[in-house]
Design an enzyme around this catalytic site. Structure first.
Site, mmCIF file in Angstrom:
data_model
loop_
_atom_site.group_PDB
_atom_site.id
_atom_site.type_symbol
_atom_site.label_atom_id
_atom_site.label_comp_id
_atom_site.label_asym_id
_atom_site.label_seq_id
_atom_site.Cartn_x
_atom_site.Cartn_y
_atom_site.Cartn_z
ATOM 1 C CG ASP A 95 -1.980 1.403 1.209
ATOM 2 O OD1 ASP A 95 -2.115 1.689 -0.028
ATOM 3 O OD2 ASP A 95 -2.512 1.367 1.991
ATOM 4 C CB ALA A 96 3.452 2.236 -2.247
ATOM 5 C CE LYS A 97 -3.216 5.183 -0.172
ATOM 6 N NZ LYS A 97 -2.449 4.131 0.925
ATOM 7 N NE ARG A 98 6.708 4.403 -3.625
ATOM 8 C CZ ARG A 98 6.328 4.635 -2.346
ATOM 9 N NH1 ARG A 98 5.577 5.106 -1.852
ATOM 10 N NH2 ARG A 98 7.262 3.853 -1.064
ATOM 11 C CB THR A 126 -2.205 0.986 -3.715
ATOM 12 O OG1 THR A 126 -1.084 1.783 -2.437
ATOM 13 C CG2 THR A 126 -3.114 0.397 -3.411
#
Length: 275
Positions: A95-98, A126
């Protein structure tokens, strides 16, 4: 992990539970804090107690990156523990939302999926889609790996942009329409917040077969029943995340046992819904 392997895992465990490993050192039991790596020891105990109930684990990178090198080591050890001790038994989500321009996203993808380079090997990451196709597609170059595109999130601020409407299409719907052309239901999922469960019917009109990662059940007030009503497919099609309700069910020495009890309650509800 392939789509069929994930579906088989859901059927075997009779669960579509994802446990968020958002491990805050200030909230873990006091007896762990004197250990060399209290975050890893906490995660390990939670995983051991719930591995037969959860199909996925999702560490939020912020809870590890804030500790620098030590945090990265805790994260690396956690993912290696899952992959090495329980091979094929859990879907792992970074869950890094890169999301950045293409050559930068190539390096982000390498960090998430290439163990020889970073020490990490997740099944999925993510991704924020707002810089467009070239910021997302580098993540899709790894076989059997997934991207999970932010579509409609569960936070209050989601209304600032995601619900903006133009020509009768809301922004999150345009994200779905456009991004589903970049990959397929074999390697792409979407984040849809449980607190927006009533919109799942609209989302399913656009992406009827894609898996959805649904945060917001539990502490954020989302309803598992509502999510299942509007989001379940014949192959399940859901990963529902719960973090605080499970991992912080107790602050004492019984924290792992209490975490299991909370996870078991959700798993039993999911088993009934899957029937």
């Amino acid at each position: 992990m392939t789509r069929q392997e994930l579906i088989s895992l859901i059927r075997r465990k009779k669960s579509f539970l994802c446990i968020g490993l958002d491990t805050d050192i200030s909230k873990i039991p006091a007896h762990l804090k004197d250990l060399d790596d209290p975050i890893f020891e906490f995660n390990k105990a939670i995983i051991d107690a719930t591995i037969d109930l959860a199909v996925a684990y999702k560490p939020n990178f912020a809870f590890y990156e804030c500790y620098g090198v030590k945090g990265w080591e805790s994260l690396t050890k956690t993912i290696s523990y899952i992959n090495d001790t329980f091979p094929g038994q859990a879907f792992t989500i970074a869950d890094a939302k890169r999301g950045d321009i293409g050559n930068t996203s190539q390096q982000y993808a390498r960090a998430m999926f290439h163990k020889a380079s970073s020490g990490l090997e997740f099944d999925a990451v993510t991704v924020a889609p707002y810089m467009g196709e070239d910021s997302v597609k580098p993540f899709l170059s790894y076989p059997s790996k997934w991207i999970i595109v932010l579509a409609l999130t569960s936070n209050k601020g989601a209304e600032d942009f995601q619900l903006f409407s133009s020509m009768d299409t809301r922004l999150f719907e345009q994200v779905l329409i456009r991004s589903k052309q970049w990959g397929s239901s074999e390697n792409m999922m979407y984040v849809v917040g449980a607190t927006k469960a009533e919109m799942l019917a609209d989302i399913r009109k656009i992406v009827p077969d894609h898996f959805l990662l649904v945060p917001g059940v539990g502490a954020q007030g989302g309803s598992l029943q509502d999510v299942a009503k509007h989001g379940l497919t014949k192959e399940c099609g859901l990963l529902v995340n719960s973090s605080r309700n499970i991992i912080y069910a107790s602050g004492g020495t019984d924290f792992a046992r209490q975490a299991r009890e909370e996870a078991l309650k959700i798993q039993k509800e999911m088993e009934a819904l899957l029937k």
